[in-house]
Design a protein around this motif. Structure first.
Motif, PDB file in Angstrom:
ATOM      1  N   MET A 155       0.857  -1.177   0.000  1.00 49.20           N
ATOM      2  CA  MET A 155       0.000   0.000   0.000  1.00 49.20           C
ATOM      3  C   MET A 155       0.899   1.235   0.000  1.00 49.20           C
ATOM      4  SD  MET A 155      -3.062  -0.965   2.710  1.00 49.20           S
ATOM      5  CE  MET A 155      -1.921  -1.359   4.050  1.00 49.20           C
ATOM      6  N   PRO A 156       0.478   2.302  -0.667  1.00 47.46           N
ATOM      7  CA  PRO A 156       1.293   3.517  -0.640  1.00 47.46           C
ATOM      8  C   PRO A 156       1.382   4.075   0.780  1.00 47.46           C
ATOM      9  CG  PRO A 156      -0.867   3.941  -1.618  1.00 47.46           C
ATOM     10  CD  PRO A 156      -0.751   2.462  -1.458  1.00 47.46           C
ATOM     11  N   GLY A 157       2.539   4.660   1.102  1.00 46.85           N
ATOM     12  CA  GLY A 157       2.720   5.188   2.454  1.00 46.85           C
ATOM     13  C   GLY A 157       3.088   4.074   3.413  1.00 46.85           C
ATOM     14  N   LEU A 158       2.213   3.806   4.339  1.00 44.22           N
ATOM     15  CA  LEU A 158       2.444   2.773   5.350  1.00 44.22           C
ATOM     16  C   LEU A 158       1.987   1.422   4.810  1.00 44.22           C
ATOM     17  CD1 LEU A 158       3.430   2.602   8.353  1.00 44.22           C
ATOM     18  CD2 LEU A 158       1.000   2.669   8.993  1.00 44.22           C
ATOM     19  N   ASP A 159       2.944   0.517   4.557  1.00 40.90           N
ATOM     20  CA  ASP A 159       2.568  -0.786   4.012  1.00 40.90           C
ATOM     21  C   ASP A 159       2.127  -1.738   5.121  1.00 40.90           C
ATOM     22  OD1 ASP A 159       4.854  -1.683   5.272  1.00 40.90           O
ATOM     23  OD2 ASP A 159       5.993  -2.007   3.435  1.00 40.90           O
ATOM     24  N   GLY A 160       1.816  -2.982   4.735  1.00 45.65           N
ATOM     25  CA  GLY A 160       1.284  -3.932   5.709  1.00 45.65           C
ATOM     26  C   GLY A 160       2.213  -4.206   6.867  1.00 45.65           C
ATOM     27  N   PHE A 161       3.514  -4.340   6.596  1.00 47.01           N
ATOM     28  CA  PHE A 161       4.464  -4.592   7.676  1.00 47.01           C
ATOM     29  C   PHE A 161       4.610  -3.370   8.570  1.00 47.01           C
ATOM     30  CE2 PHE A 161       6.005  -7.328   4.129  1.00 47.01           C
ATOM     31  CZ  PHE A 161       5.544  -8.515   4.663  1.00 47.01           C
ATOM     32  N   GLY A 162       4.523  -2.179   7.957  1.00 44.30           N
ATOM     33  CA  GLY A 162       4.565  -0.953   8.752  1.00 44.30           C
ATOM     34  C   GLY A 162       3.380  -0.851   9.692  1.00 44.30           C
ATOM     35  N   VAL A 163       2.232  -1.354   9.250  1.00 45.87           N
ATOM     36  CA  VAL A 163       1.044  -1.366  10.109  1.00 45.87           C
ATOM     37  C   VAL A 163       1.310  -2.192  11.364  1.00 45.87           C
ATOM     38  CG1 VAL A 163      -1.337  -2.209  10.308  1.00 45.87           C
ATOM     39  CG2 VAL A 163      -0.624  -0.964   8.253  1.00 45.87           C
TER      40      VAL A 163
END
Length: 275
Positions: free
Chosen positions: A58-66
């Motif tokens: 995903m743009p910006g915060l990706d799944g791992f960032g979540v």
């Protein structure tokens, strides 16, 4: 009791398709949907779901960032199911601890398996008549961080370049032929049988699923355009606009086979050919 679920994906069609599959399967209550990583963090904080269906890219915060942000904010992690269009050599990285994955385009049977797995885990985690001594907050946080570290490490290992097999076995006319994968136009699955088509032959693969076949193929060349089709992008002869902004692929096999492109793969199609 129904699983309480959230869906977060930046592609509206992917969100809608997954929500439809989950709700039509029964046993899942979709509480809300989101379109980016920031929304995902907030939705998990508010709803405290049993399971989070989360897009990886995903743009910006990706799944791992979540996941990292949820841990940093000390929000209880739900079961996480990654929805991903990653190539097959990478997806095994998601099969760690309480993390599962779904490949785009979504397959109804695979979604049902994921629901069953998540339901079993939720039941196992539910309070019992004689609960064990509760863990401290620091113990839970430590275990969660260890799981995430293991996941990220495996993802890094899985994304390291691997040399795919140059040939695959195709059964045709009672013979087992070794076919150079560059010659494969496409493969399809129908009633559990996988057909492999080249300009010269049409035969059957010994693989049980298209996922198993994709494990043997070059991820830079082969693309899962539809849940029932894997195509060699070098053998696409024409991209045919279809109704309601959809597309079909006309291949260069002798029959000029036309293959549908799943709506969730339209974005990938445009990236491949700059449409």
């Amino acid at each position: 009791m129904a699983l309480r679920a959230l869906i977060v994906d930046d592609e509206p069609l992917a969100r809608q398709e997954l929500q439809y599959l989950l709700e039509s399967a029964g046993g899942v209550d979709v509480l809300a949907t989101g379109s980016n990583g920031i929304e995902a963090v907030e939705l998990v904080r508010i709803h405290r779901p049993d399971v989070l269906f989360l897009d990886v890219q995903m743009p910006g915060l990706d799944g791992f960032g979540v996941l990292k942000m949820l841990i940093e904010r000390k929000v209880r992690l739900p079961q996480v199911v990654f929805a991903t269009a990653f190539d097959q050599y990478a997806v095994r990285a998601f099969e760690v601890n309480a993390v599962d994955y779904l490949l785009k385009p979504f397959d109804r049977g695979r979604v049902l398996q994921t629901i069953e797995k998540a339901s079993t885990r939720a039941l196992a985690a539910a309070p019992h008549d004689h609960p064990a001594e509760p863990q401290t907050e620091s113990q839970i946080e430590s275990q969660t961080e260890a799981k995430l570290d293991a996941l990220l490490r495996l993802v890094g290992e899985a994304q390291a370049p691997r040399a795919p097999r140059s040939k695959v076995v195709v059964r045709a006319q009672s013979r087992l032929l070794l076919v150079d994968q560059r010659e494969i136009c496409f493969a399809s699955i129908d009633d559990g049988a996988i057909s492999v088509v080249t300009p010269q032959i049409e035969g059957q693969s010994n693989c049980r699923t298209l996922e198993d076949l994709m494990d043997q193929l070059d991820p830079e060349t082969f693309w899962r355009a539809h849940r029932s089709y894997v195509v060699n992008i070098q053998h696409i002869r024409e991209v045919v606009p279809w109704f309601k902004s959809s597309y079909q692929l006309r291949m260069d096999d002798p029959k000029k086979t036309e293959i549908p492109v799943a709506r969730t793969q339209t974005k990938r199609l445009r990236e491949l050919f700059n449409l």
